[in-house]
Scaffold this motif. Structure first.
Motif, PDB file in Angstrom:
ATOM      1  N   LEU A 172      -7.237  -3.248  -2.130  1.00 34.98           N
ATOM      2  CA  LEU A 172      -6.019  -3.800  -1.108  1.00 34.98           C
ATOM      3  C   LEU A 172      -6.815  -2.792  -0.038  1.00 34.98           C
ATOM      4  O   LEU A 172      -7.437  -4.125   0.652  1.00 34.98           O
ATOM      5  N   LEU A 173      -8.000  -2.590   0.264  1.00 37.22           N
ATOM      6  CA  LEU A 173      -8.232  -1.954   1.369  1.00 37.22           C
ATOM      7  C   LEU A 173      -9.839  -3.025   1.766  1.00 37.22           C
ATOM      8  O   LEU A 173     -10.036  -2.785   2.439  1.00 37.22           O
ATOM      9  N   GLU A 174     -10.246  -2.213   0.281  1.00 36.19           N
ATOM     10  CA  GLU A 174     -11.514  -2.797  -0.417  1.00 36.19           C
ATOM     11  C   GLU A 174     -11.622  -4.925   0.516  1.00 36.19           C
ATOM     12  O   GLU A 174     -12.566  -5.169   1.434  1.00 36.19           O
ATOM     13  N   ARG A 175     -10.495  -5.267   0.065  1.00 30.48           N
ATOM     14  CA  ARG A 175     -10.703  -6.742   0.196  1.00 30.48           C
ATOM     15  C   ARG A 175      -9.688  -6.781   2.252  1.00 30.48           C
ATOM     16  O   ARG A 175     -10.674  -8.303   3.235  1.00 30.48           O
ATOM     17  N   THR A 176      -9.470  -6.307   2.241  1.00 29.63           N
ATOM     18  CA  THR A 176      -8.927  -5.470   4.246  1.00 29.63           C
ATOM     19  C   THR A 176     -10.461  -5.374   4.639  1.00 29.63           C
ATOM     20  O   THR A 176     -10.683  -6.070   5.947  1.00 29.63           O
ATOM     21  N   ARG A 177     -11.290  -4.757   4.215  1.00 33.04           N
ATOM     22  CA  ARG A 177     -12.231  -4.674   5.276  1.00 33.04           C
ATOM     23  C   ARG A 177     -13.268  -5.535   4.997  1.00 33.04           C
ATOM     24  O   ARG A 177     -13.859  -6.039   5.662  1.00 33.04           O
ATOM     25  N   ARG A 178     -13.410  -6.804   3.594  1.00 32.12           N
ATOM     26  CA  ARG A 178     -14.196  -7.673   3.578  1.00 32.12           C
ATOM     27  C   ARG A 178     -13.747  -8.747   4.877  1.00 32.12           C
ATOM     28  O   ARG A 178     -14.159  -9.269   5.618  1.00 32.12           O
ATOM     29  N   GLU A 179     -12.177  -8.609   4.973  1.00 30.37           N
ATOM     30  CA  GLU A 179     -12.037  -9.835   5.893  1.00 30.37           C
ATOM     31  C   GLU A 179     -12.136  -9.189   7.489  1.00 30.37           C
ATOM     32  O   GLU A 179     -12.798  -9.890   8.910  1.00 30.37           O
ATOM     33  N   VAL A 180     -12.036  -8.170   7.582  1.00 33.11           N
ATOM     34  CA  VAL A 180     -12.327  -7.195   9.019  1.00 33.11           C
ATOM     35  C   VAL A 180     -13.414  -7.761   9.478  1.00 33.11           C
ATOM     36  O   VAL A 180     -14.065  -8.414  10.498  1.00 33.11           O
ATOM     37  N   ARG A 181     -15.118  -7.449   8.268  1.00 31.28           N
ATOM     38  CA  ARG A 181     -16.215  -8.116   8.720  1.00 31.28           C
ATOM     39  C   ARG A 181     -16.082  -9.105   8.667  1.00 31.28           C
ATOM     40  O   ARG A 181     -17.069  -9.544   9.564  1.00 31.28           O
TER      41      ARG A 181
ATOM     42  N   TYR B  38       0.868  -1.187  -0.048  1.00 34.27           N
ATOM     43  CA  TYR B  38      -0.169   0.398   0.100  1.00 34.27           C
ATOM     44  C   TYR B  38       0.802   1.466  -0.437  1.00 34.27           C
ATOM     45  O   TYR B  38       0.840   2.183  -0.855  1.00 34.27           O
ATOM     46  N   ALA B  39       2.084   1.316   1.219  1.00 30.95           N
ATOM     47  CA  ALA B  39       3.157   2.112   0.938  1.00 30.95           C
ATOM     48  C   ALA B  39       3.674   2.813  -0.238  1.00 30.95           C
ATOM     49  O   ALA B  39       3.454   3.674  -0.495  1.00 30.95           O
ATOM     50  N   GLU B  40       3.846   1.703  -0.992  1.00 30.20           N
ATOM     51  CA  GLU B  40       4.754   1.839  -2.846  1.00 30.20           C
ATOM     52  C   GLU B  40       3.531   2.252  -3.517  1.00 30.20           C
ATOM     53  O   GLU B  40       3.812   3.447  -4.043  1.00 30.20           O
ATOM     54  N   LEU B  41       2.200   1.805  -3.629  1.00 28.72           N
ATOM     55  CA  LEU B  41       1.005   2.548  -4.265  1.00 28.72           C
ATOM     56  C   LEU B  41       0.997   3.839  -4.470  1.00 28.72           C
ATOM     57  O   LEU B  41       0.930   4.842  -4.555  1.00 28.72           O
ATOM     58  N   VAL B  42       0.601   4.714  -2.469  1.00 27.23           N
ATOM     59  CA  VAL B  42       1.043   5.709  -2.361  1.00 27.23           C
ATOM     60  C   VAL B  42       1.624   6.602  -2.625  1.00 27.23           C
ATOM     61  O   VAL B  42       1.284   7.118  -3.746  1.00 27.23           O
ATOM     62  N   ARG B  43       3.388   6.117  -2.611  1.00 30.21           N
ATOM     63  CA  ARG B  43       4.903   7.124  -3.647  1.00 30.21           C
ATOM     64  C   ARG B  43       4.228   6.850  -4.891  1.00 30.21           C
ATOM     65  O   ARG B  43       4.376   7.516  -5.595  1.00 30.21           O
ATOM     66  N   GLU B  44       3.919   5.664  -5.539  1.00 30.03           N
ATOM     67  CA  GLU B  44       4.088   5.625  -6.692  1.00 30.03           C
ATOM     68  C   GLU B  44       2.846   6.637  -7.649  1.00 30.03           C
ATOM     69  O   GLU B  44       3.169   7.405  -8.729  1.00 30.03           O
ATOM     70  N   GLY B  45       1.879   7.254  -6.937  1.00 28.82           N
ATOM     71  CA  GLY B  45       0.883   7.897  -6.947  1.00 28.82           C
ATOM     72  C   GLY B  45      -0.319   8.100  -7.618  1.00 28.82           C
ATOM     73  O   GLY B  45      -0.844   7.034  -7.470  1.00 28.82           O
ATOM     74  N   GLN B  46      -1.238   9.030  -8.336  1.00 28.45           N
ATOM     75  CA  GLN B  46      -2.766   8.611  -8.404  1.00 28.45           C
ATOM     76  C   GLN B  46      -2.815   7.792  -9.160  1.00 28.45           C
ATOM     77  O   GLN B  46      -4.153   7.490  -9.165  1.00 28.45           O
ATOM     78  N   HIS B  47      -2.164   7.470 -10.013  1.00 24.27           N
ATOM     79  CA  HIS B  47      -2.959   6.517 -10.902  1.00 24.27           C
ATOM     80  C   HIS B  47      -2.846   4.706  -9.880  1.00 24.27           C
ATOM     81  O   HIS B  47      -3.131   3.981 -11.155  1.00 24.27           O
ATOM     82  N   THR B  48      -1.928   5.026  -9.020  1.00 25.65           N
ATOM     83  CA  THR B  48      -2.542   3.553  -8.285  1.00 25.65           C
ATOM     84  C   THR B  48      -4.012   4.073  -7.501  1.00 25.65           C
ATOM     85  O   THR B  48      -4.252   2.947  -6.232  1.00 25.65           O
ATOM     86  N   PHE B  49      -4.515   4.833  -7.365  1.00 27.27           N
ATOM     87  CA  PHE B  49      -6.069   4.495  -6.610  1.00 27.27           C
ATOM     88  C   PHE B  49      -7.477   3.214  -6.520  1.00 27.27           C
ATOM     89  O   PHE B  49      -7.324   3.015  -5.509  1.00 27.27           O
ATOM     90  N   ASP B  50      -7.016   3.272  -8.272  1.00 29.15           N
ATOM     91  CA  ASP B  50      -7.613   1.683  -8.320  1.00 29.15           C
ATOM     92  C   ASP B  50      -6.892   0.613  -6.987  1.00 29.15           C
ATOM     93  O   ASP B  50      -7.780  -0.038  -6.877  1.00 29.15           O
ATOM     94  N   GLN B  51      -5.445   0.072  -7.142  1.00 28.73           N
ATOM     95  CA  GLN B  51      -4.726  -0.789  -6.817  1.00 28.73           C
ATOM     96  C   GLN B  51      -5.361  -0.401  -4.981  1.00 28.73           C
ATOM     97  O   GLN B  51      -5.388  -1.804  -4.299  1.00 28.73           O
ATOM     98  N   ARG B  52      -5.348   0.920  -5.055  1.00 33.91           N
ATOM     99  CA  ARG B  52      -5.019   1.227  -2.825  1.00 33.91           C
ATOM    100  C   ARG B  52      -6.654   0.368  -3.284  1.00 33.91           C
ATOM    101  O   ARG B  52      -6.461   0.523  -1.051  1.00 33.91           O
ATOM    102  N   ARG B  53      -7.039   1.438  -3.407  1.00 33.05           N
ATOM    103  CA  ARG B  53      -8.644   0.972  -3.018  1.00 33.05           C
ATOM    104  C   ARG B  53      -8.795  -0.302  -2.995  1.00 33.05           C
ATOM    105  O   ARG B  53     -10.029  -1.265  -2.225  1.00 33.05           O
TER     106      ARG B  53
END
Length: 135
Positions: free
Chosen positions: A90-99, A73-88
């Protein structure tokens, strides 16, 4: 960076976050922390933005996200805005796991509540003391 921006030493960050200096250095070494500025003498100088990032990383840790995924995730942030979908994603998968974990814990809590209620009833407490109840 503004000349008036507050900067924190690693000791101050340790005190503010509860993370050890060893952990802070490790986060930087593995790429979980963005580049941390240094003083003219080479000491790390953390910014408010760094503290915000560490707070976010703490939330990711609380979700149970793996260190590898946090670093990704940190790498994706550093890569810039074009990684928004990948970040989302990753976070959505984590949210599913948390739920899923919340659902599992909710079920476990219901069983505990039932058992506590069982033992709170005077008649069951007496049965248990006499060895009659096997629950």
């Amino acid at each position: 960076m503004s000349l008036t921006e507050t900067r924190y030493t690693i000791s101050e960050v340790e005190a503010r976050t509860g993370l050890t200096q060893h952990t802070l250095r490790w986060y930087e070494r593995i790429g979980l922390m963005p580049h941390v500025d240094r003083s003219h003498s080479g000491q790390r100088r953390f910014s408010d933005k760094d503290l915000d990032w560490l707070a976010f990383v703490g939330k990711l840790r609380a979700t149970g996200m793996s260190v590898a995924d946090m670093v990704r995730y940190a790498e994706l942030v550093r890569e810039g805005q074009h990684t928004f979908d990948q970040r989302r994603e990753l976070l959505e998968r984590t949210r599913r796991e948390v739920r899923a974990r919340i659902d599992e814990l909710t079920d476990a809590l219901a069983v505990l509540d039932f058992k506590i209620g069982f033992y709170a009833e005077p008649s069951h407490a007496a049965d248990t003391e006499q060895g009659k109840a096997q629950s």
